[in-house]
Design a protein around this motif. Structure first.
Motif, PDB file in Angstrom:
ATOM      1  N   MET A   5      14.707 -24.256  41.032  1.00 36.52           N
ATOM      2  CA  MET A   5      15.266 -24.771  42.269  1.00 36.52           C
ATOM      3  C   MET A   5      15.981 -26.099  41.999  1.00 36.52           C
ATOM      4  O   MET A   5      15.505 -26.934  41.250  1.00 36.52           O
ATOM      5  CB  MET A   5      14.153 -24.977  43.297  1.00 36.52           C
ATOM      6  CG  MET A   5      14.659 -25.551  44.572  1.00 36.52           C
ATOM      7  SD  MET A   5      13.527 -25.195  45.910  1.00 36.52           S
ATOM      8  CE  MET A   5      14.178 -26.309  47.101  1.00 36.52           C
ATOM      9  N   THR A   6      17.095 -26.245  42.608  1.00 35.23           N
ATOM     10  CA  THR A   6      17.912 -27.440  42.424  1.00 35.23           C
ATOM     11  C   THR A   6      17.435 -28.560  43.349  1.00 35.23           C
ATOM     12  O   THR A   6      17.274 -28.349  44.543  1.00 35.23           O
ATOM     13  CB  THR A   6      19.393 -27.123  42.736  1.00 35.23           C
ATOM     14  OG1 THR A   6      19.822 -26.036  41.917  1.00 35.23           O
ATOM     15  CG2 THR A   6      20.279 -28.328  42.487  1.00 35.23           C
ATOM     16  N   THR A   7      17.210 -29.743  42.783  1.00 36.31           N
ATOM     17  CA  THR A   7      16.923 -30.897  43.629  1.00 36.31           C
ATOM     18  C   THR A   7      18.254 -31.530  44.022  1.00 36.31           C
ATOM     19  O   THR A   7      19.197 -31.568  43.227  1.00 36.31           O
ATOM     20  CB  THR A   7      16.047 -31.946  42.917  1.00 36.31           C
ATOM     21  OG1 THR A   7      16.741 -32.435  41.774  1.00 36.31           O
ATOM     22  CG2 THR A   7      14.714 -31.355  42.491  1.00 36.31           C
ATOM     23  N   ILE A   8      18.314 -31.985  45.252  1.00 29.41           N
ATOM     24  CA  ILE A   8      19.550 -32.560  45.784  1.00 29.41           C
ATOM     25  C   ILE A   8      19.218 -33.912  46.400  1.00 29.41           C
ATOM     26  O   ILE A   8      18.265 -34.025  47.170  1.00 29.41           O
ATOM     27  CB  ILE A   8      20.173 -31.649  46.859  1.00 29.41           C
ATOM     28  CG1 ILE A   8      20.376 -30.221  46.322  1.00 29.41           C
ATOM     29  CG2 ILE A   8      21.507 -32.218  47.334  1.00 29.41           C
ATOM     30  CD1 ILE A   8      20.734 -29.212  47.404  1.00 29.41           C
ATOM     31  N   GLU A   9      20.016 -34.924  46.057  1.00 29.01           N
ATOM     32  CA  GLU A   9      19.821 -36.245  46.643  1.00 29.01           C
ATOM     33  C   GLU A   9      21.171 -36.893  46.903  1.00 29.01           C
ATOM     34  O   GLU A   9      22.189 -36.479  46.366  1.00 29.01           O
ATOM     35  CB  GLU A   9      18.967 -37.135  45.735  1.00 29.01           C
ATOM     36  CG  GLU A   9      19.651 -37.509  44.439  1.00 29.01           C
ATOM     37  CD  GLU A   9      18.836 -38.484  43.599  1.00 29.01           C
ATOM     38  OE1 GLU A   9      18.048 -39.270  44.156  1.00 29.01           O
ATOM     39  OE2 GLU A   9      19.012 -38.465  42.364  1.00 29.01           O
ATOM     40  N   ALA A  10      21.141 -37.923  47.727  1.00 33.74           N
ATOM     41  CA  ALA A  10      22.321 -38.741  48.004  1.00 33.74           C
ATOM     42  C   ALA A  10      21.994 -40.173  47.613  1.00 33.74           C
ATOM     43  O   ALA A  10      20.876 -40.644  47.861  1.00 33.74           O
ATOM     44  CB  ALA A  10      22.703 -38.677  49.474  1.00 33.74           C
ATOM     45  N   VAL A  11      22.962 -40.830  46.987  1.00 32.39           N
ATOM     46  CA  VAL A  11      22.818 -42.234  46.634  1.00 32.39           C
ATOM     47  C   VAL A  11      24.125 -42.948  46.952  1.00 32.39           C
ATOM     48  O   VAL A  11      25.190 -42.335  46.966  1.00 32.39           O
ATOM     49  CB  VAL A  11      22.467 -42.445  45.135  1.00 32.39           C
ATOM     50  CG1 VAL A  11      21.134 -41.803  44.788  1.00 32.39           C
ATOM     51  CG2 VAL A  11      23.563 -41.938  44.229  1.00 32.39           C
ATOM     52  N   GLN A  12      24.014 -44.238  47.218  1.00 25.91           N
ATOM     53  CA  GLN A  12      25.215 -45.039  47.388  1.00 25.91           C
ATOM     54  C   GLN A  12      25.508 -45.678  46.037  1.00 25.91           C
ATOM     55  O   GLN A  12      24.612 -46.251  45.412  1.00 25.91           O
ATOM     56  CB  GLN A  12      25.015 -46.121  48.446  1.00 25.91           C
ATOM     57  CG  GLN A  12      26.284 -46.915  48.693  1.00 25.91           C
ATOM     58  CD  GLN A  12      26.099 -47.998  49.746  1.00 25.91           C
ATOM     59  OE1 GLN A  12      25.154 -47.975  50.513  1.00 25.91           O
ATOM     60  NE2 GLN A  12      27.028 -48.933  49.779  1.00 25.91           N
ATOM     61  N   GLY A  13      26.750 -45.551  45.574  1.00 32.90           N
ATOM     62  CA  GLY A  13      27.076 -46.139  44.287  1.00 32.90           C
ATOM     63  C   GLY A  13      28.454 -45.781  43.805  1.00 32.90           C
ATOM     64  O   GLY A  13      29.294 -45.278  44.555  1.00 32.90           O
ATOM     65  N   ASP A  14      28.657 -46.003  42.530  1.00 32.74           N
ATOM     66  CA  ASP A  14      29.924 -45.774  41.848  1.00 32.74           C
ATOM     67  C   ASP A  14      29.757 -44.559  40.945  1.00 32.74           C
ATOM     68  O   ASP A  14      29.004 -44.608  39.964  1.00 32.74           O
ATOM     69  CB  ASP A  14      30.269 -47.027  41.030  1.00 32.74           C
ATOM     70  CG  ASP A  14      31.543 -46.902  40.219  1.00 32.74           C
ATOM     71  OD1 ASP A  14      32.095 -45.790  40.101  1.00 32.74           O
ATOM     72  OD2 ASP A  14      31.976 -47.941  39.685  1.00 32.74           O
ATOM     73  N   ILE A  15      30.424 -43.471  41.259  1.00 30.05           N
ATOM     74  CA  ILE A  15      30.250 -42.228  40.500  1.00 30.05           C
ATOM     75  C   ILE A  15      30.625 -42.399  39.032  1.00 30.05           C
ATOM     76  O   ILE A  15      30.098 -41.703  38.174  1.00 30.05           O
ATOM     77  CB  ILE A  15      31.012 -41.057  41.165  1.00 30.05           C
ATOM     78  CG1 ILE A  15      30.486 -39.714  40.634  1.00 30.05           C
ATOM     79  CG2 ILE A  15      32.529 -41.206  40.969  1.00 30.05           C
ATOM     80  CD1 ILE A  15      30.894 -38.522  41.443  1.00 30.05           C
ATOM     81  N   THR A  16      31.491 -43.345  38.727  1.00 27.22           N
ATOM     82  CA  THR A  16      31.888 -43.546  37.327  1.00 27.22           C
ATOM     83  C   THR A  16      30.772 -44.201  36.509  1.00 27.22           C
ATOM     84  O   THR A  16      30.891 -44.296  35.288  1.00 27.22           O
ATOM     85  CB  THR A  16      33.173 -44.393  37.202  1.00 27.22           C
ATOM     86  OG1 THR A  16      32.898 -45.736  37.597  1.00 27.22           O
ATOM     87  CG2 THR A  16      34.308 -43.801  38.017  1.00 27.22           C
ATOM     88  N   ARG A  17      29.703 -44.629  37.155  1.00 25.51           N
ATOM     89  CA  ARG A  17      28.555 -45.236  36.471  1.00 25.51           C
ATOM     90  C   ARG A  17      27.394 -44.256  36.313  1.00 25.51           C
ATOM     91  O   ARG A  17      26.326 -44.629  35.826  1.00 25.51           O
ATOM     92  CB  ARG A  17      28.060 -46.467  37.241  1.00 25.51           C
ATOM     93  CG  ARG A  17      29.078 -47.560  37.375  1.00 25.51           C
ATOM     94  CD  ARG A  17      29.316 -48.247  36.073  1.00 25.51           C
ATOM     95  NE  ARG A  17      30.159 -49.422  36.241  1.00 25.51           N
ATOM     96  CZ  ARG A  17      30.665 -50.099  35.240  1.00 25.51           C
ATOM     97  NH1 ARG A  17      30.436 -49.733  34.009  1.00 25.51           N
ATOM     98  NH2 ARG A  17      31.431 -51.140  35.462  1.00 25.51           N
ATOM     99  N   GLU A  18      27.596 -43.021  36.735  1.00 27.25           N
ATOM    100  CA  GLU A  18      26.540 -42.016  36.666  1.00 27.25           C
ATOM    101  C   GLU A  18      26.262 -41.604  35.215  1.00 27.25           C
ATOM    102  O   GLU A  18      27.178 -41.456  34.416  1.00 27.25           O
ATOM    103  CB  GLU A  18      26.936 -40.772  37.465  1.00 27.25           C
ATOM    104  CG  GLU A  18      26.878 -40.963  38.952  1.00 27.25           C
ATOM    105  CD  GLU A  18      25.454 -41.077  39.443  1.00 27.25           C
ATOM    106  OE1 GLU A  18      24.700 -40.098  39.384  1.00 27.25           O
ATOM    107  OE2 GLU A  18      25.091 -42.186  39.898  1.00 27.25           O
ATOM    108  N   SER A  19      24.986 -41.393  34.917  1.00 25.66           N
ATOM    109  CA  SER A  19      24.547 -40.883  33.621  1.00 25.66           C
ATOM    110  C   SER A  19      24.013 -39.471  33.859  1.00 25.66           C
ATOM    111  O   SER A  19      22.835 -39.280  34.178  1.00 25.66           O
ATOM    112  CB  SER A  19      23.467 -41.798  33.039  1.00 25.66           C
ATOM    113  OG  SER A  19      23.041 -41.301  31.798  1.00 25.66           O
ATOM    114  N   VAL A  20      24.909 -38.493  33.745  1.00 29.42           N
ATOM    115  CA  VAL A  20      24.596 -37.093  34.036  1.00 29.42           C
ATOM    116  C   VAL A  20      25.345 -36.204  33.041  1.00 29.42           C
ATOM    117  O   VAL A  20      26.193 -36.680  32.292  1.00 29.42           O
ATOM    118  CB  VAL A  20      25.014 -36.708  35.476  1.00 29.42           C
ATOM    119  CG1 VAL A  20      24.110 -37.359  36.503  1.00 29.42           C
ATOM    120  CG2 VAL A  20      26.472 -37.043  35.751  1.00 29.42           C
TER     121      VAL A  20
END
Length: 169
Positions: free
Chosen positions: A1-16
């Motif tokens: 099952m996929t976990t889904i969340e929302a965060v406020q931030g800068d997508i270019t700083r994501e580590s994914v």
């Protein structure tokens, strides 16, 4: 099952594994999220996009479709580019917006990505109403058959975050 969340931030700083880019059909960079991803990711992303344009996507990427490139200098393996619809008050384009999320997850599965970060596709210069966009995004990701383990909606400002967070509750 996929976990889904929302965060406020800068997508270019994501580590994914994969960052989704709200691209324009040219795949050659632009403003908003698209410009930020190209700037932070560096020239390798644009180089890959140019190769795509020279081969399979000579006329550009169609609305609702998705394609991957390197992530360049971003802390991700790939950037998945998708072209959202321009909002229209007289034509229902919700299927095209939903397709952006489905197709991005399909590409993520093909790549073996397990973690994916999405922006609020089409809500910037394409003027899709945030409430509708959040509902379509969350419903589509929840319904998707995917091996992606974690999806994060990364919203640039507090009002967008609040709308997505409410949709996830």
């Amino acid at each position: 099952m996929t976990t889904i969340e929302a965060v406020q931030g800068d997508i270019t700083r994501e580590s994914v594994d994969a960052i989704v880019n709200a691209a324009n059909s040219s795949l050659l960079g632009g403003g908003g999220v698209d410009g930020a991803i190209h700037r932070r990711g560096g020239p390798a992303i644009l180089e890959d996009c140019r190769k795509l344009r020279a081969s399979h996507y000579g006329k550009g990427l169609a609305t609702g479709q998705a394609v991957a490139t390197t992530a360049g200098d971003l802390d991700a393996h790939w950037v998945i580019h998708t072209v959202g619809p321009v909002y229209s008050a007289t034509e229902d384009r919700s299927d095209l917006l939903a397709s952006c999320y489905r197709e991005s997850l399909r590409v993520a599965d093909e790549l073996g990505a397990r973690t994916v970060s999405f922006p609020a596709i089409s809500t910037g210069v394409y003027r899709y109403p945030m409430q509708d966009a959040a509902r379509i995004a969350v419903d589509t990701v929840r319904a998707a058959r995917t091996d992606v383990e974690a999806v994060r909606f990364v919203l640039f400002d507090a009002p967008a975050y609040e709308v997505f967070a409410a949709q996830l509750r």
